[in-house]
Scaffold this motif. Structure first.
Motif, PDB file in Angstrom:
ATOM      1  N   TYR A 169      -4.641  12.712  -4.322  1.00 23.87           N
ATOM      2  CA  TYR A 169      -3.962  11.482  -3.926  1.00 23.87           C
ATOM      3  C   TYR A 169      -4.825  10.284  -4.297  1.00 23.87           C
ATOM      4  O   TYR A 169      -6.033  10.403  -4.482  1.00 23.87           O
ATOM      5  N   SER A 180      -6.576   1.970   0.050  1.00 26.39           N
ATOM      6  CA  SER A 180      -7.272   1.881   1.321  1.00 26.39           C
ATOM      7  C   SER A 180      -8.586   2.657   1.278  1.00 26.39           C
ATOM      8  O   SER A 180      -8.697   3.680   0.612  1.00 26.39           O
ATOM      9  N   VAL A 230       0.412   5.683  -0.726  1.00 27.63           N
ATOM     10  CA  VAL A 230      -0.403   6.831  -1.109  1.00 27.63           C
ATOM     11  C   VAL A 230       0.328   7.507  -2.266  1.00 27.63           C
ATOM     12  O   VAL A 230       1.470   7.917  -2.122  1.00 27.63           O
ATOM     13  N   GLY A 287       0.824  -1.204   0.000  1.00 28.82           N
ATOM     14  CA  GLY A 287       0.000   0.000   0.000  1.00 28.82           C
ATOM     15  C   GLY A 287       0.851   1.243   0.000  1.00 28.82           C
ATOM     16  O   GLY A 287       1.801   1.366   0.771  1.00 28.82           O
ATOM     17  N   ASP A 328      -1.660   1.947   4.611  1.00 29.90           N
ATOM     18  CA  ASP A 328      -0.600   2.084   3.617  1.00 29.90           C
ATOM     19  C   ASP A 328       0.761   2.262   4.280  1.00 29.90           C
ATOM     20  O   ASP A 328       0.894   2.970   5.271  1.00 29.90           O
ATOM     21  N   SER A 364      -5.189   5.944  -3.244  1.00 27.36           N
ATOM     22  CA  SER A 364      -4.786   4.901  -2.309  1.00 27.36           C
ATOM     23  C   SER A 364      -5.732   3.723  -2.497  1.00 27.36           C
ATOM     24  O   SER A 364      -6.874   3.896  -2.900  1.00 27.36           O
TER      25      SER A 364
END
Length: 122
Positions: A29, A33, A6, A4, A101, A31
């Protein structure tokens, strides 16, 4: 296992504003998650000054008096500064971290504030 991280992009690393105006310090950003990010903006000084820290758009902690009622954080990490002051001039570091992450997204944006003040009664 997926590592993970970002991934953060800054569309414009140089922002100009004027005293009394506003500046949008824009970041994006991504991600994997689903957790809300912790977003931290700092102004580079001899000792870094934390401008704001938030979880998603919810500001955590107490804002410094000079930033009260002048700040808005967007879901993508972007920072909006209202009612610009000459003291807002400088380089802002942004850090976006998410619990799941391993790697944090980091970047910098430089804000130049032009002082078009005619009557300066200090």
């Amino acid at each position: 296992a997926e590592v993970g991280a970002v991934n953060m992009t800054i569309p414009n690393a140089l922002i100009r504003g004027a005293v009394g105006g506003e500046a949008l310090l824009s970041v994006r950003y991504s991600s994997f998650s689903l957790d809300l990010p912790v977003i931290k903006w700092q102004l580079q000084r001899e000792k870094a000054v934390t401008v704001v820290q938030s979880i998603g758009t919810d500001i955590i902690g107490t804002l410094r008096p000079e930033y009260q009622d002048r700040i808005l954080v967007f879901e993508n990490g972007t920072l909006l500064l209202h009612n610009l002051r000459l003291s807002d001039d400088g380089t802002y570091d942004v850090e976006i971290s998410i619990t799941d992450d391993i790697f944090t997204g980091e970047g910098s944006i430089t804000l130049t504030v032009d002082g078009r003040v005619r009557n300066s009664s200090v």
